[in-house]
Design a protein around this motif. Structure first.
Motif, short mmCIF file in Angstrom:
data_model
loop_
_atom_site.label_atom_id
_atom_site.label_comp_id
_atom_site.label_asym_id
_atom_site.label_seq_id
_atom_site.Cartn_x
_atom_site.Cartn_y
_atom_site.Cartn_z
N MET A 229 -5.13 -7.74 3.02
CA MET A 229 -4.69 -6.63 3.87
C MET A 229 -3.90 -5.64 3.03
SD MET A 229 -2.32 -6.86 7.30
CE MET A 229 -1.92 -5.41 8.27
N ALA A 230 -4.07 -4.35 3.32
CA ALA A 230 -3.28 -3.29 2.68
C ALA A 230 -3.13 -2.16 3.69
CB ALA A 230 -3.97 -2.78 1.41
N TYR A 231 -1.91 -2.02 4.23
CA TYR A 231 -1.65 -1.08 5.31
C TYR A 231 -0.98 0.18 4.80
CZ TYR A 231 0.75 0.90 9.40
OH TYR A 231 1.23 1.76 10.36
N GLU A 232 -1.69 1.30 4.83
CA GLU A 232 -1.19 2.58 4.33
C GLU A 232 -0.42 3.32 5.41
OE1 GLU A 232 -4.30 1.40 4.53
OE2 GLU A 232 -5.78 3.01 4.33
N ARG B 289 9.28 7.55 -2.80
CA ARG B 289 8.47 6.47 -2.23
C ARG B 289 8.14 6.79 -0.79
NH1 ARG B 289 9.32 2.37 1.01
NH2 ARG B 289 8.11 0.45 0.79
N ALA B 290 6.89 6.58 -0.41
CA ALA B 290 6.46 6.80 0.97
C ALA B 290 5.70 5.56 1.43
CB ALA B 290 5.56 8.03 1.07
N GLY B 291 6.03 5.10 2.63
CA GLY B 291 5.38 3.91 3.15
C GLY B 291 6.39 2.94 3.70
N VAL B 292 5.95 1.74 4.00
CA VAL B 292 6.83 0.73 4.58
C VAL B 292 7.07 -0.38 3.57
CG1 VAL B 292 6.26 1.19 6.98
CG2 VAL B 292 4.81 -0.34 5.66
N ARG B 293 8.20 -1.06 3.74
CA ARG B 293 8.58 -2.13 2.81
C ARG B 293 8.02 -3.45 3.35
NH1 ARG B 293 12.26 0.03 -0.72
NH2 ARG B 293 13.31 1.94 -0.01
N ARG B 294 6.90 -3.85 2.79
CA ARG B 294 6.24 -5.07 3.26
C ARG B 294 6.07 -6.02 2.08
NH1 ARG B 294 3.00 -3.98 8.44
NH2 ARG B 294 1.46 -5.47 7.67
N SER B 295 4.89 -6.08 1.51
CA SER B 295 4.62 -7.04 0.45
C SER B 295 5.27 -6.64 -0.88
CB SER B 295 3.11 -7.16 0.26
OG SER B 295 2.80 -7.93 -0.88
N PRO B 296 5.75 -7.61 -1.67
CA PRO B 296 6.21 -7.32 -3.02
C PRO B 296 5.08 -7.24 -4.04
CG PRO B 296 6.53 -9.64 -2.57
CD PRO B 296 5.98 -9.03 -1.30
N VAL B 297 3.87 -7.55 -3.60
CA VAL B 297 2.73 -7.60 -4.51
C VAL B 297 2.03 -6.25 -4.51
CG1 VAL B 297 0.61 -8.83 -5.10
CG2 VAL B 297 2.46 -10.04 -3.93
N ARG B 298 2.06 -5.58 -5.66
CA ARG B 298 1.57 -4.20 -5.71
C ARG B 298 0.35 -4.00 -6.61
NH1 ARG B 298 3.05 0.70 -4.12
NH2 ARG B 298 2.46 2.48 -5.43
N ASP B 299 0.30 -4.65 -7.74
CA ASP B 299 -0.77 -4.35 -8.70
C ASP B 299 -1.87 -5.41 -8.63
OD1 ASP B 299 -0.29 -6.38 -11.15
OD2 ASP B 299 1.63 -5.74 -10.32
N PRO B 300 -3.08 -5.04 -9.05
CA PRO B 300 -4.22 -5.96 -8.96
C PRO B 300 -4.00 -7.27 -9.71
CG PRO B 300 -4.99 -3.72 -9.29
CD PRO B 300 -3.50 -3.68 -9.44
N ALA B 301 -3.35 -7.21 -10.88
CA ALA B 301 -3.15 -8.44 -11.66
C ALA B 301 -2.26 -9.41 -10.88
CB ALA B 301 -2.53 -8.10 -13.01
N ARG C 213 -7.07 4.12 -2.95
CA ARG C 213 -8.50 3.79 -3.01
C ARG C 213 -8.83 3.10 -4.33
NH1 ARG C 213 -13.52 7.30 -0.86
NH2 ARG C 213 -15.22 6.19 -1.89
N GLU C 214 -8.30 3.61 -5.41
CA GLU C 214 -8.56 3.02 -6.73
C GLU C 214 -7.86 1.67 -6.88
OE1 GLU C 214 -7.68 4.10 -11.42
OE2 GLU C 214 -7.89 5.71 -9.94
N ARG C 215 -6.59 1.61 -6.46
CA ARG C 215 -5.82 0.38 -6.64
C ARG C 215 -6.32 -0.73 -5.71
NH1 ARG C 215 -0.68 -0.94 -4.47
NH2 ARG C 215 -0.41 1.21 -3.73
N ARG C 216 -6.66 -0.37 -4.48
CA ARG C 216 -7.16 -1.38 -3.56
C ARG C 216 -8.49 -1.96 -4.04
NH1 ARG C 216 -6.39 0.03 2.52
NH2 ARG C 216 -7.52 1.92 1.92
N ALA C 217 -9.36 -1.12 -4.54
CA ALA C 217 -10.64 -1.61 -5.06
C ALA C 217 -10.43 -2.60 -6.19
CB ALA C 217 -11.50 -0.43 -5.52
N ALA D 90 0.81 -1.22 0.00
CA ALA D 90 0.00 0.00 0.00
C ALA D 90 0.84 1.26 0.00
CB ALA D 90 -0.93 0.01 1.21
N SER D 91 2.16 1.14 -0.20
CA SER D 91 3.01 2.32 -0.21
C SER D 91 2.69 3.20 -1.41
CB SER D 91 4.49 1.92 -0.22
OG SER D 91 4.81 1.22 -1.40
N PHE D 92 3.14 4.45 -1.33
CA PHE D 92 2.86 5.44 -2.38
C PHE D 92 4.15 5.72 -3.13
CE2 PHE D 92 2.55 9.99 -3.66
CZ PHE D 92 1.57 9.83 -4.63
N ALA D 93 4.08 5.68 -4.44
CA ALA D 93 5.25 5.93 -5.27
C ALA D 93 4.92 7.00 -6.30
CB ALA D 93 5.70 4.65 -5.97
N LEU D 94 5.79 8.00 -6.40
CA LEU D 94 5.65 9.06 -7.39
C LEU D 94 7.03 9.26 -8.00
CD1 LEU D 94 3.75 11.15 -8.66
CD2 LEU D 94 4.50 12.78 -6.90
#
Length: 403
Positions: free
Chosen positions: A194-197, A161-173, A229-233, A153-157
């Motif tokens: 789970m997705a922890y922001e 990068r902002a957030g914590v280094r947890r899961s390697p799984v980022r995209d819905p696919a 919100r969009e990616r988690r949905a 659930a980290s934020f990347a622009l």
């Protein structure tokens, strides 16, 4: 048994004087918990969640008696444990335990496989097929185990990068493909996501963080909330195409109302707001009461405007900096000596108020993070009004530890 229902309203005026008077007969160091402040914080968290159930993050509490008392309050449901051994222990009395981190503890996995009740009550996290391989190797032929997937659930622009280094799984696919692989494996039942922001839930938005001013932090958080919100949905939809989900967990104390507004989320993990440590003083949306604090005795008077306390080096985890030290809560007008800091066996405090303290008097301090003081104390002395009404063991007091 600790009970929060019926607790009087918390009053900030005179709070520290009442804590000090109630515990006057105790020898410091010790930790004390205000019943009124704890109840106030629990009610505040439920109000902020606006109907979304709250799952208590146990690492921020570390006292089974407090966990059970809060779970009896409307709006709270289940716990979010940190380790599988902890989750197994709690499952003896708690019927809904989510372990928020993957495990490689072979003994705990074998214990889970042999515990019919725990198999029904405990869910734990995976974010790769490698985790499933570890489980199969530790407990060959194990019965079905309840599994949840974690979405990064980290934020990347760009490079930021902002957030914590947890899961390697980022995209819905990717999480949809992982869900398919888990469902295809014998011995696993996929029930949650789970997705922890952390960049929203755990970052104060009214105080500078490093080089980033508060306004910049708030801009980052608004962008992160919208993006997630969009990616988690989409991620939830991808997993639900594979298997029904019992829950979608997100958020933390600092993001309760923002996470509750996400329709994809069915529950919020939060715990720090119950104790109100000083790292949560810098949020604009809420202000928890300082429910938990610890008292240290004055043992020396090195000179004018200075007294020395016994112990005190209860430094919080996370990036090193002044904000990880305890802060003096009472008496007012004292501060920790910046040259020496909070020490292993002594902590000098400075200020005019020091000259009014006698040897044996107590100075009250607040920890930076919520549950960590419980690793150093065996009990929490519960204060209501101006008296101690209960003594609740911490994990340490029950012969346990978190890690």
């Amino acid at each position: 048994m600790l009970r929060l229902d019926g607790a009087a309203p918390w009053r900030p005026d005179g709070h520290w004087q009442r804590m000090d008077a109630a515990t006057a007969g105790l020898d410091a160091p010790f930790a004390a918990l205000s019943l009124e402040a704890l109840a106030h914080n629990a009610r505040s968290m439920v109000a902020r969640a606006a109907g979304t159930p709250l799952r208590i993050a146990t690492k921020s509490v570390r006292s089974r008696g407090v966990l059970e008392a809060v779970l009896r309050q409307p709006g709270f449901r289940g716990v979010l444990a940190a380790t599988l051994p902890e989750g197994l222990w709690l499952s003896a009395t708690v019927d809904d335990v989510l372990v928020g981190y993957p495990t490689v503890d072979r003994a705990a996995l074998r214990a889970l496989a042999a515990d019919e009740r725990a198999l029904e009550r405990v869910t734990f996290m995976v974010d790769s097929l490698e985790h499933l391989d570890v489980i199969d190797a530790a407990a060959p032929g194990h019965p079905p185990m309840r599994i949840a997937l974690e979405l990064d659930a980290s934020f990347a622009l760009g490079p930021v990068r902002a957030g914590v280094r947890r899961s390697p799984v980022r995209d819905p696919a990717s999480i949809g493909a992982l869900a398919e692989a888990v469902v295809a494996r014998r011995g696993f039942t996929l029930v949650g996501l789970m997705a922890y922001e952390a960049q929203v839930a755990g970052v104060q938005d009214a105080r500078r963080r490093g080089l980033a001013p508060p306004m910049m932090l708030r801009v980052m958080q608004r962008m992160s909330v919208a993006e997630l919100r969009e990616r988690r949905a989409s991620a939830v939809e991808a997993v639900r195409r594979v298997v029904p989900l019992e829950f979608v967990n997100g958020g933390g104390t600092g993001s309760i109302e923002l996470t509750a507004a996400d329709p994809a989320v069915t529950e919020i993990g939060a715990g720090s707001g119950l104790f109100g440590p000083h790292l949560f003083d810098g949020y604009r949306r809420f202000s928890p009461a300082p429910a938990l604090a610890f008292a240290l005795p004055v043992v020396r008077r090195p000179g004018r405007g200075c007294v020395t306390l016994l112990g005190g080096g209860w430094i919080a985890s996370g990036p090193h900096g002044p904000d990880r030290q305890p802060v003096v809560a009472w008496p007012e007008g004292l501060r920790i000596d910046p040259q020496e800091g909070a020490g292993e066996v002594q902590t000098p405090v400075l200020g005019a108020a020091a000259d009014r303290l006698a040897l044996g008097d107590r100075v009250w301090l607040r920890h930076a993070k919520a549950g960590e003081p419980c690793e150093r104390t065996e009990a929490l002395h519960v204060v209501s009004g101006d008296q101690v009404v209960d003594i609740i063991p911490t994990y340490r007091g029950e012969g346990r530890k978190l890690l």
